[in-house]
Motif scaffolding. Structure first.
Motif, PDB file in Angstrom:
ATOM      1  N   GLY A 240       0.785  -1.222   0.000  1.00 37.13           N
ATOM      2  CA  GLY A 240       0.000   0.000   0.000  1.00 37.13           C
ATOM      3  C   GLY A 240       0.815   1.270   0.000  1.00 37.13           C
ATOM      4  N   MET A 241       2.040   1.198  -0.495  1.00 35.09           N
ATOM      5  CA  MET A 241       2.905   2.377  -0.558  1.00 35.09           C
ATOM      6  C   MET A 241       3.225   2.789  -1.986  1.00 35.09           C
ATOM      7  SD  MET A 241       6.366   2.949  -1.277  1.00 35.09           S
ATOM      8  CE  MET A 241       7.478   4.328  -1.059  1.00 35.09           C
ATOM      9  N   PHE A 242       3.217   1.827  -2.920  1.00 36.06           N
ATOM     10  CA  PHE A 242       3.645   2.105  -4.288  1.00 36.06           C
ATOM     11  C   PHE A 242       2.743   3.134  -4.971  1.00 36.06           C
ATOM     12  CE2 PHE A 242       4.597   0.909  -8.765  1.00 36.06           C
ATOM     13  CZ  PHE A 242       5.986   0.949  -8.703  1.00 36.06           C
TER      14      PHE A 242
ATOM     15  N   LYS B 280       7.215   8.658 -12.526  1.00 38.11           N
ATOM     16  CA  LYS B 280       8.586   9.063 -12.830  1.00 38.11           C
ATOM     17  C   LYS B 280       9.601   8.393 -11.901  1.00 38.11           C
ATOM     18  CE  LYS B 280       9.496  13.210 -14.304  1.00 38.11           C
ATOM     19  NZ  LYS B 280       9.571  12.957 -15.753  1.00 38.11           N
ATOM     20  N   ASN B 281       9.102   7.686 -10.872  1.00 36.43           N
ATOM     21  CA  ASN B 281       9.989   7.064  -9.892  1.00 36.43           C
ATOM     22  C   ASN B 281       9.833   5.545  -9.806  1.00 36.43           C
ATOM     23  OD1 ASN B 281      10.876   9.738  -8.841  1.00 36.43           O
ATOM     24  ND2 ASN B 281       8.749   9.855  -8.183  1.00 36.43           N
ATOM     25  N   HIS B 282       9.017   4.950 -10.669  1.00 37.82           N
ATOM     26  CA  HIS B 282       8.842   3.498 -10.617  1.00 37.82           C
ATOM     27  C   HIS B 282      10.178   2.779 -10.790  1.00 37.82           C
ATOM     28  CE1 HIS B 282       4.359   3.884 -11.995  1.00 37.82           C
ATOM     29  NE2 HIS B 282       4.517   4.155 -10.716  1.00 37.82           N
ATOM     30  N   ARG B 283      10.965   3.242 -11.738  1.00 36.80           N
ATOM     31  CA  ARG B 283      12.259   2.600 -11.989  1.00 36.80           C
ATOM     32  C   ARG B 283      13.183   2.753 -10.789  1.00 36.80           C
ATOM     33  NH1 ARG B 283      14.029  -1.459 -15.228  1.00 36.80           N
ATOM     34  NH2 ARG B 283      16.218  -1.221 -15.778  1.00 36.80           N
ATOM     35  N   ALA B 284      13.191   3.941 -10.190  1.00 38.77           N
ATOM     36  CA  ALA B 284      14.041   4.175  -9.017  1.00 38.77           C
ATOM     37  C   ALA B 284      13.638   3.264  -7.861  1.00 38.77           C
ATOM     38  CB  ALA B 284      13.956   5.637  -8.596  1.00 38.77           C
ATOM     39  N   PHE B 285      12.337   3.075  -7.662  1.00 39.05           N
ATOM     40  CA  PHE B 285      11.868   2.180  -6.598  1.00 39.05           C
ATOM     41  C   PHE B 285      12.378   0.764  -6.827  1.00 39.05           C
ATOM     42  CE2 PHE B 285       8.982  -0.960  -4.907  1.00 39.05           C
ATOM     43  CZ  PHE B 285       8.665  -0.499  -3.649  1.00 39.05           C
ATOM     44  N   MET B 286      12.225   0.275  -8.052  1.00 33.76           N
ATOM     45  CA  MET B 286      12.675  -1.081  -8.353  1.00 33.76           C
ATOM     46  C   MET B 286      14.187  -1.222  -8.199  1.00 33.76           C
ATOM     47  SD  MET B 286      10.062  -2.972  -9.000  1.00 33.76           S
ATOM     48  CE  MET B 286       8.330  -2.906  -9.505  1.00 33.76           C
TER      49      MET B 286
ATOM     50  N   SER C 176      -0.543  -1.809 -14.833  1.00 33.57           N
ATOM     51  CA  SER C 176       0.282  -3.026 -14.840  1.00 33.57           C
ATOM     52  C   SER C 176       1.484  -2.856 -15.762  1.00 33.57           C
ATOM     53  CB  SER C 176      -0.555  -4.230 -15.259  1.00 33.57           C
ATOM     54  OG  SER C 176      -1.129  -4.029 -16.539  1.00 33.57           O
ATOM     55  N   GLY C 177       1.276  -2.173 -16.899  1.00 32.58           N
ATOM     56  CA  GLY C 177       2.385  -1.955 -17.822  1.00 32.58           C
ATOM     57  C   GLY C 177       3.473  -1.085 -17.230  1.00 32.58           C
ATOM     58  N   GLN C 178       3.093  -0.087 -16.462  1.00 35.70           N
ATOM     59  CA  GLN C 178       4.089   0.781 -15.833  1.00 35.70           C
ATOM     60  C   GLN C 178       4.904   0.022 -14.794  1.00 35.70           C
ATOM     61  OE1 GLN C 178       1.328   3.846 -14.586  1.00 35.70           O
ATOM     62  NE2 GLN C 178       1.988   5.229 -16.214  1.00 35.70           N
ATOM     63  N   ILE C 179       4.250  -0.882 -14.059  1.00 36.37           N
ATOM     64  CA  ILE C 179       4.987  -1.701 -13.089  1.00 36.37           C
ATOM     65  C   ILE C 179       5.989  -2.594 -13.804  1.00 36.37           C
ATOM     66  CG2 ILE C 179       4.759  -3.562 -11.395  1.00 36.37           C
ATOM     67  CD1 ILE C 179       2.075  -2.328 -10.580  1.00 36.37           C
ATOM     68  N   CYS C 180       5.558  -3.211 -14.887  1.00 38.14           N
ATOM     69  CA  CYS C 180       6.461  -4.075 -15.651  1.00 38.14           C
ATOM     70  C   CYS C 180       7.619  -3.270 -16.247  1.00 38.14           C
ATOM     71  CB  CYS C 180       5.706  -4.795 -16.750  1.00 38.14           C
ATOM     72  SG  CYS C 180       4.559  -6.059 -16.150  1.00 38.14           S
ATOM     73  N   ASP C 181       7.334  -2.055 -16.713  1.00 39.83           N
ATOM     74  CA  ASP C 181       8.402  -1.202 -17.240  1.00 39.83           C
ATOM     75  C   ASP C 181       9.449  -0.927 -16.162  1.00 39.83           C
ATOM     76  OD1 ASP C 181       7.099  -1.088 -19.643  1.00 39.83           O
ATOM     77  OD2 ASP C 181       6.303   0.942 -19.358  1.00 39.83           O
TER      78      ASP C 181
END
Length: 380
Positions: A234-236, A242-248, A292-297
């Motif tokens: 419940g944080m993502f 713009k920060n999905h990649r940084a999180f991963m 879902s696509g943004q998470i996969c990216d």
């Protein structure tokens, strides 16, 4: 169902309005006699709703300009009919562009949602949530009540991660520590949590002082320690596209070579959309639901996607349970928060319940592995 009453009778003299025709597409009547119908208490509110879309709808409700005995059903019907697409103002084009051009979830903004939303007071959230203070979707597959649903969700996460005694678990955005406490007590793991809420950190330090748990008030981007498992529940939704990649990348550098990441997040159906304006202003500032696509990216070339589990319909039940608790215990907070807050909070809970019921938004649990060889990771 919302237990709403309003002393103003819906007997306003008015001409037929554009919203009469629009709402009819969703089987909603203005001043109708069904629980989900809109009861209008100020006729000028209709023009404001058309002009300002979701922000106008929410703010006129907060002022008492309209009501609905079953607000959750009102939103279920509204969203199932896709009325938000039929009356979308052009200003949303700017909001979508801004989300792509500006980092609304930068380090400088990271603590804003903690201060505005999560720091309302631990006693307030204790009255609304289960005994472990779990502020995310419960798992209702075999549960009969909120307590059972949240316990089942925590155990599901621990089993999916394959927790074993002696492991080290990182919880990014740990809330009030329900997963930390459950994993440490039931599975014998050492736990570290990070949060942007001072109230949450204070609660964890007091509640779990006897367990091998440490908590830090910090932004996730500064994490650089090794763990066997990483979870984010419940944080993502606050990370931003713009920060999905940084999180991963942070999760990857914090995991050992055989590590697993569990990502529990609300998700949206369409990539090119933006946060509801009312939710952004009043509930979760700078929020941004991922597709879902943004998470996969974000995870590409960093993790292997081992499993995806959607139980978004369970969030409807969770939100309705929170709403029942909120209504039952509101008198304890009526001197602290005013009636505008009361209407704002019930609008938040019930509109979100309707959105999940309409499958307008989803709840996903992803499992990512850090493995580069060997068999497929088993999940429950």
């Amino acid at each position: 169902m919302e237990s709403e009453s309003n002393p103003m009778a819906p007997t306003i003299d008015r001409r037929r309005h554009f919203l009469d025709e629009l709402f009819a597409l969703a089987d909603i009547r203005i001043n109708g006699d069904r629980p989900w119908d809109m009861q209008l208490h100020r006729s000028a509110a209709l023009d404001e709703i058309v002009a300002r879309h979701s922000l106008g709808l929410g703010e006129t409700y907060m002022r008492g300009d309209w009501s609905s005995p079953a607000l959750d059903q009102f939103f279920h019907k509204l969203l199932r009919a896709d009325l938000h697409k039929k009356a979308k103002p052009f200003r949303n084009l700017w909001r979508i562009a801004r989300a792509y051009l500006v980092n609304l979830q930068s380090r400088g903004r990271a603590f804003q949602v903690g201060e505005q939303h999560y720091d309302l007071g631990n006693d307030f959230y204790q009255a609304m949530l289960d005994s472990r203070m779990t502020y995310s979707c419960g798992y209702w597959r075999e549960a009969q009540d909120l307590e059972d649903a949240q316990t089942a969700k925590l155990d599901l996460i621990c089993r999916k991660l394959g927790l074993q005694p002696g492991m080290r678990l990182l919880d990014i955005g740990c809330g009030w520590g329900s997963l930390l406490g459950y994993a440490a007590e039931k599975y014998g793991v050492e736990c570290v949590g990070v949060s942007v809420s001072r109230e949450q950190c204070h609660y964890i330090e007091q509640t779990y002082a006897e367990l091998p748990i440490e908590v830090h008030l910090q932004d996730y981007r500064s994490l650089n320690r090794q763990f066997d498992r990483v979870a984010s529940v419940g944080m993502f939704e606050h990370v931003g596209r713009k920060n999905h990649r940084a999180f991963m990348q942070v999760a990857r550098r914090c995991l050992n070579k055989d590590g697993l990441l569990l990502l529990h997040t609300i998700g949206k159906n369409q990539r090119f959309s933006t946060t509801d304006a009312w939710i952004d202003k009043y509930i979760f500032p700078n929020g941004d639901l991922p597709s879902s696509g943004q998470i996969c990216d974000g995870a590409e070339d960093l993790f292997i996607e081992e499993d995806l589990h959607n139980f978004g319909s369970d969030y409807d039940k969770t939100l309705m349970a929170w709403h029942r608790n909120f209504e039952a215990r509101w008198d304890n907070f009526a001197d602290t928060f005013d009636q505008t807050f009361y209407r704002m909070w019930r609008y938040y809970l019930l509109s979100c319940a309707g959105a999940f019921r309409a499958r307008h938004i989803q709840l996903w649990q992803w499992i990512f592995s850090n493995k580069r060889e060997g068999g497929v990771t088993r999940v429950v």
